[in-house]
Design a protein around this motif. Structure first.
Motif, mmCIF file in Angstrom:
data_model
loop_
_atom_site.group_PDB
_atom_site.id
_atom_site.type_symbol
_atom_site.label_atom_id
_atom_site.label_comp_id
_atom_site.label_asym_id
_atom_site.label_seq_id
_atom_site.Cartn_x
_atom_site.Cartn_y
_atom_site.Cartn_z
ATOM 1 N N TYR A 1 0.785 -1.605 -10.522
ATOM 2 C CA TYR A 1 0.007 -0.926 -9.491
ATOM 3 C C TYR A 1 -1.475 -1.095 -9.777
ATOM 4 O O TYR A 1 -1.890 -1.309 -10.916
ATOM 5 C CB TYR A 1 0.371 0.560 -9.390
ATOM 6 C CG TYR A 1 -0.009 1.400 -10.587
ATOM 7 C CD1 TYR A 1 -1.276 1.964 -10.699
ATOM 8 C CD2 TYR A 1 0.903 1.636 -11.609
ATOM 9 C CE1 TYR A 1 -1.624 2.734 -11.796
ATOM 10 C CE2 TYR A 1 0.573 2.401 -12.710
ATOM 11 C CZ TYR A 1 -0.696 2.946 -12.800
ATOM 12 O OH TYR A 1 -1.035 3.697 -13.884
ATOM 13 N N VAL A 2 -2.263 -1.029 -8.712
ATOM 14 C CA VAL A 2 -3.712 -1.083 -8.799
ATOM 15 C C VAL A 2 -4.260 0.128 -8.072
ATOM 16 O O VAL A 2 -3.849 0.433 -6.952
ATOM 17 C CB VAL A 2 -4.272 -2.378 -8.172
ATOM 18 C CG1 VAL A 2 -5.794 -2.375 -8.209
ATOM 19 C CG2 VAL A 2 -3.732 -3.600 -8.901
ATOM 20 N N VAL A 3 -5.173 0.849 -8.723
ATOM 21 C CA VAL A 3 -5.696 2.099 -8.170
ATOM 22 C C VAL A 3 -6.908 1.827 -7.284
ATOM 23 O O VAL A 3 -7.807 1.071 -7.650
ATOM 24 C CB VAL A 3 -6.073 3.077 -9.306
ATOM 25 C CG1 VAL A 3 -6.709 4.343 -8.736
ATOM 26 C CG2 VAL A 3 -4.834 3.429 -10.127
ATOM 27 N N LYS A 4 -6.908 2.446 -6.095
ATOM 28 C CA LYS A 4 -8.066 2.366 -5.190
ATOM 29 C C LYS A 4 -9.158 3.328 -5.655
ATOM 30 O O LYS A 4 -8.839 4.406 -6.146
ATOM 31 C CB LYS A 4 -7.645 2.745 -3.772
ATOM 32 C CG LYS A 4 -6.614 1.831 -3.142
ATOM 33 C CD LYS A 4 -6.285 2.378 -1.761
ATOM 34 C CE LYS A 4 -5.234 1.540 -1.076
ATOM 35 N NZ LYS A 4 -4.887 2.112 0.240
ATOM 36 N N ASP B 1 0.847 -1.190 0.000
ATOM 37 C CA ASP B 1 0.000 0.000 0.000
ATOM 38 C C ASP B 1 0.882 1.238 0.000
ATOM 39 O O ASP B 1 1.835 1.332 0.779
ATOM 40 C CB ASP B 1 -0.906 -0.004 1.230
ATOM 41 C CG ASP B 1 -1.858 1.184 1.237
ATOM 42 O OD1 ASP B 1 -2.412 1.501 0.171
ATOM 43 O OD2 ASP B 1 -2.043 1.788 2.296
ATOM 44 N N VAL B 2 0.580 2.174 -0.878
ATOM 45 C CA VAL B 2 1.368 3.402 -0.976
ATOM 46 C C VAL B 2 0.538 4.557 -0.430
ATOM 47 O O VAL B 2 -0.399 5.023 -1.069
ATOM 48 C CB VAL B 2 1.791 3.692 -2.429
ATOM 49 C CG1 VAL B 2 2.639 4.952 -2.487
ATOM 50 C CG2 VAL B 2 2.573 2.523 -2.988
ATOM 51 N N THR B 3 0.872 5.000 0.759
ATOM 52 C CA THR B 3 0.227 6.142 1.404
ATOM 53 C C THR B 3 1.333 6.993 2.003
ATOM 54 O O THR B 3 2.478 6.545 2.114
ATOM 55 C CB THR B 3 -0.726 5.684 2.520
ATOM 56 O OG1 THR B 3 0.049 5.042 3.552
ATOM 57 C CG2 THR B 3 -1.764 4.714 1.995
ATOM 58 N N MET C 1 1.814 -2.282 -6.272
ATOM 59 C CA MET C 1 1.414 -1.208 -5.376
ATOM 60 C C MET C 1 -0.095 -1.042 -5.376
ATOM 61 O O MET C 1 -0.747 -1.227 -6.409
ATOM 62 C CB MET C 1 2.038 0.120 -5.813
ATOM 63 C CG MET C 1 3.534 0.166 -5.782
ATOM 64 S SD MET C 1 4.114 1.816 -6.250
ATOM 65 C CE MET C 1 3.461 1.933 -7.915
ATOM 66 N N LEU C 2 -0.640 -0.675 -4.220
ATOM 67 C CA LEU C 2 -2.016 -0.210 -4.112
ATOM 68 C C LEU C 2 -1.944 1.293 -3.914
ATOM 69 O O LEU C 2 -1.314 1.763 -2.964
ATOM 70 C CB LEU C 2 -2.721 -0.857 -2.915
ATOM 71 C CG LEU C 2 -2.777 -2.382 -2.886
ATOM 72 C CD1 LEU C 2 -3.509 -2.849 -1.633
ATOM 73 C CD2 LEU C 2 -3.452 -2.930 -4.128
ATOM 74 N N THR C 3 -2.543 2.060 -4.795
ATOM 75 C CA THR C 3 -2.396 3.509 -4.739
ATOM 76 C C THR C 3 -3.728 4.195 -5.008
ATOM 77 O O THR C 3 -4.547 3.692 -5.771
ATOM 78 C CB THR C 3 -1.345 3.995 -5.761
ATOM 79 O OG1 THR C 3 -1.280 5.414 -5.739
ATOM 80 C CG2 THR C 3 -1.677 3.543 -7.160
ATOM 81 N N SER C 4 -3.937 5.336 -4.375
ATOM 82 C CA SER C 4 -5.142 6.121 -4.622
ATOM 83 C C SER C 4 -5.043 6.830 -5.954
ATOM 84 O O SER C 4 -3.937 7.109 -6.449
ATOM 85 C CB SER C 4 -5.356 7.141 -3.506
ATOM 86 O OG SER C 4 -5.599 6.489 -2.278
ATOM 87 N N LEU C 5 -6.180 7.152 -6.547
ATOM 88 C CA LEU C 5 -6.230 7.715 -7.895
ATOM 89 C C LEU C 5 -5.398 8.985 -8.027
ATOM 90 O O LEU C 5 -4.706 9.192 -9.009
ATOM 91 C CB LEU C 5 -7.684 8.001 -8.275
ATOM 92 C CG LEU C 5 -7.924 8.519 -9.698
ATOM 93 C CD1 LEU C 5 -7.443 7.499 -10.706
ATOM 94 C CD2 LEU C 5 -9.407 8.810 -9.916
ATOM 95 N N ALA D 1 6.936 7.461 -7.383
ATOM 96 C CA ALA D 1 7.979 7.102 -6.411
ATOM 97 C C ALA D 1 8.076 5.591 -6.273
ATOM 98 O O ALA D 1 9.174 5.024 -6.193
ATOM 99 C CB ALA D 1 7.674 7.741 -5.063
ATOM 100 N N GLY D 2 6.931 4.925 -6.254
ATOM 101 C CA GLY D 2 6.942 3.473 -6.161
ATOM 102 C C GLY D 2 7.561 2.822 -7.377
ATOM 103 O O GLY D 2 8.346 1.880 -7.270
ATOM 104 N N LEU D 3 7.217 3.322 -8.551
ATOM 105 C CA LEU D 3 7.805 2.785 -9.774
ATOM 106 C C LEU D 3 9.308 3.022 -9.810
ATOM 107 O O LEU D 3 10.069 2.202 -10.327
ATOM 108 C CB LEU D 3 7.134 3.413 -10.996
ATOM 109 C CG LEU D 3 5.666 3.015 -11.217
ATOM 110 C CD1 LEU D 3 5.034 3.900 -12.284
ATOM 111 C CD2 LEU D 3 5.540 1.549 -11.583
ATOM 112 N N GLU D 4 9.740 4.150 -9.263
ATOM 113 C CA GLU D 4 11.170 4.448 -9.230
ATOM 114 C C GLU D 4 11.923 3.432 -8.380
ATOM 115 O O GLU D 4 13.092 3.144 -8.625
ATOM 116 C CB GLU D 4 11.411 5.861 -8.676
ATOM 117 C CG GLU D 4 11.011 6.982 -9.616
ATOM 118 C CD GLU D 4 12.016 7.228 -10.719
ATOM 119 O OE1 GLU D 4 12.932 6.396 -10.896
ATOM 120 O OE2 GLU D 4 11.895 8.245 -11.407
ATOM 121 N N THR D 5 11.277 2.895 -7.331
ATOM 122 C CA THR D 5 11.939 1.899 -6.493
ATOM 123 C C THR D 5 11.971 0.534 -7.145
ATOM 124 O O THR D 5 12.614 -0.383 -6.638
ATOM 125 C CB THR D 5 11.246 1.760 -5.123
ATOM 126 O OG1 THR D 5 9.962 1.187 -5.299
ATOM 127 C CG2 THR D 5 11.153 3.085 -4.406
#
Length: 229
Positions: free
Chosen positions: A96-99, A53-55, A75-79, A87-91
């Motif tokens: 990713y899946v959008v909430k 989860d990316v928060t 990653m789980l990320t908000s729209l 940032a997540g893709l950079e790591t």
């Protein structure tokens, strides 16, 4: 043997739903919070895949994710969290899946990423791709530059192999999303970030790339060094 999936989320309710659907698909699931130390302890036994989860509260987990063994990450990320998504893709996150998201969609994404990690991705056949000192073994999913192994994520490997299979051909970001990621739509920044990461790993000067070149107004093209003389 069942695949082991690590779910990292500070919300126990979300973790429970994700775990239930993934367990229905036959995976062993471990859930942890988004604290960095908790995540480090969990990674002492690397999983087959991580759902992260990316928060704002989970940014420490992202940094740990960057230090992790090379396991696939979804990653789980908000729209609206484009900055966090990039940032997540950079790591090195693979997908990713959008909430709010469908748990079934997540389960299908997990299958897809695991299949790619096991070498099931379609990257244009088997064999060995060579360009000067860059060697890509498609069967072993191994990349060497100047004889030294280059560590790539699953998506980075698939992208490099696809471009090398089609030298001199320009591809738009949407086309690469479809061919490499299997997405009919998505965020083009995903491709941009992966190209940047690839350049950092296979180009002598990532700021002035000679292999993975930008085609302005279109996208990207693989230009073999051997062709450039």
């Amino acid at each position: 043997m069942k695949t082991r999936i690590l779910v990292v989320d500070g919300d126990p309710a979300v973790s429970e739903v994700v775990a239930r659907y993934l367990e229905r698909d036959g995976h062993d699931v471990e859930c942890v919070g988004d604290g960095a130390e908790e995540l480090r302890r969990a990674l002492t036994r690397p999983p087959d895949l991580m759902v992260l989860d990316v928060t704002p509260a989970g940014l420490d987990a992202l940094r740990v994710c960057g230090e992790r063994p090379p396991v696939p990450v979804i990653m789980l990320t908000s729209l609206g969290e484009e900055i966090d998504r990039v940032a997540g893709l950079e790591t090195g996150a693979d997908d990713y899946v959008v909430k709010p998201f469908s748990p079934r969609e997540l389960a299908l994404r997990v299958r897809s990423v695991l299949d790619r990690a096991r070498g099931g991705a379609v990257v244009g056949g088997t064999g060995v791709l060579r360009d000067a000192d860059l060697v890509v073994d498609v069967d072993a999913r191994e990349v060497r530059l100047g004889g030294v192994e280059v560590m790539l994520t699953g998506r980075e490997f698939d992208l490099l192999a696809y471009l090398m299979r089609n030298p001199g051909q320009a591809f738009g970001r949407a086309a690469l999303l479809h061919q490499v990621w299997g997405w009919s739509f998505g965020d083009s920044s995903t491709v941009t970030v992966h190209v940047r990461r690839l350049r950092e790993k296979v180009e002598a000067d990532p700021a002035q790339p000679r292999r993975i070149v930008t085609v302005w107004g279109v996208g990207y093209r693989y230009q073999p060094l051997e062709d450039a003389g």
